[in-house]
Design a protein around this motif. Structure first.
Motif, mmCIF file in Angstrom:
data_model
loop_
_atom_site.group_PDB
_atom_site.id
_atom_site.type_symbol
_atom_site.label_atom_id
_atom_site.label_comp_id
_atom_site.label_asym_id
_atom_site.label_seq_id
_atom_site.Cartn_x
_atom_site.Cartn_y
_atom_site.Cartn_z
ATOM 1 N N GLU A 282 -13.509 -9.936 -9.429
ATOM 2 C CA GLU A 282 -14.140 -8.716 -8.918
ATOM 3 C C GLU A 282 -13.807 -8.516 -7.441
ATOM 4 N N ARG B 60 -11.268 -9.703 -5.817
ATOM 5 C CA ARG B 60 -9.834 -9.438 -5.742
ATOM 6 C C ARG B 60 -9.537 -7.971 -6.086
ATOM 7 N N ASN B 61 -10.181 -7.452 -7.111
ATOM 8 C CA ASN B 61 -9.970 -6.057 -7.504
ATOM 9 C C ASN B 61 -10.520 -5.085 -6.469
ATOM 10 N N ARG B 62 -11.677 -5.413 -5.876
ATOM 11 C CA ARG B 62 -12.235 -4.560 -4.814
ATOM 12 C C ARG B 62 -11.286 -4.503 -3.628
ATOM 13 N N GLU B 63 -10.763 -5.661 -3.252
ATOM 14 C CA GLU B 63 -9.826 -5.736 -2.120
ATOM 15 C C GLU B 63 -8.558 -4.940 -2.428
ATOM 16 N N LYS B 64 -8.071 -5.041 -3.633
ATOM 17 C CA LYS B 64 -6.867 -4.322 -4.051
ATOM 18 C C LYS B 64 -7.109 -2.815 -4.007
ATOM 19 N N ASN B 65 -8.274 -2.361 -4.482
ATOM 20 C CA ASN B 65 -8.607 -0.937 -4.476
ATOM 21 C C ASN B 65 -8.750 -0.405 -3.059
ATOM 22 N N GLN B 66 -9.349 -1.190 -2.167
ATOM 23 C CA GLN B 66 -9.492 -0.784 -0.771
ATOM 24 C C GLN B 66 -8.125 -0.645 -0.125
ATOM 25 N N LYS B 67 -7.253 -1.573 -0.391
ATOM 26 C CA LYS B 67 -5.914 -1.566 0.193
ATOM 27 C C LYS B 67 -5.139 -0.342 -0.280
ATOM 28 N N GLN B 68 -5.279 0.023 -1.549
ATOM 29 C CA GLN B 68 -4.595 1.187 -2.085
ATOM 30 C C GLN B 68 -5.101 2.472 -1.441
ATOM 31 N N LYS B 69 -6.401 2.543 -1.164
ATOM 32 C CA LYS B 69 -6.971 3.737 -0.539
ATOM 33 C C LYS B 69 -6.483 3.899 0.891
ATOM 34 N N GLU C 33 -3.496 2.915 2.179
ATOM 35 C CA GLU C 33 -2.057 3.097 2.334
ATOM 36 C C GLU C 33 -1.720 4.578 2.429
#
Length: 113
Positions: free
Chosen positions: A91, A93-102, A104
């Motif tokens: 969870e 890891r997925n939150r961090e990935k989603n934040q990073k995508q937003k 960029e």
């Protein structure tokens, strides 16, 4: 993973070890244990809308428990989960990935007249 971190590692291990003991005991008891572990396979199928087949979930666990576990593990991996990390770390890891995508910027952006 399927229970979203609601069951502790110790409880899961106890369930798994109990099921492993059932392999060497009578079929009726093994059926009960396979039915319990197959419930997680059913939850996984429902969570990701997967078809049941060619056999029922408990039959799959009864006939080849190791194969069933490998299939479930690979299904979670193909969906971007790392089962060895557990629910909480996945969870995060997925939150961090989603934040990073937003954060960029768009790729190949140009100004036009």
């Amino acid at each position: 993973m399927v229970d979203e971190g609601n069951i502790s590692c110790c409880t899961s291990t106890t369930l798994y070890m109990g099921m492993c003991l059932g392999i060497g005991l009578c079929c009726k008891w093994k059926y009960g244990l396979c039915k319990q572990t197959a419930d997680y396979r059913t939850k996984l199928r429902r969570k990701f809308n997967l078809a049941e087949g060619p056999a029922l979930d408990w039959v799959t666990h009864f006939c080849c428990h190791c194969c069933a576990l490998c299939q479930e593990y690979r299904e979670l991996q193909s969906r971007g989960f790392h089962p060895s990390l557990g629910w909480n770390k996945n969870e995060a890891r997925n939150r961090e990935k989603n934040q990073k995508q937003k954060m960029e910027h768009p790729v190949n952006q140009r100004m036009t007249n």
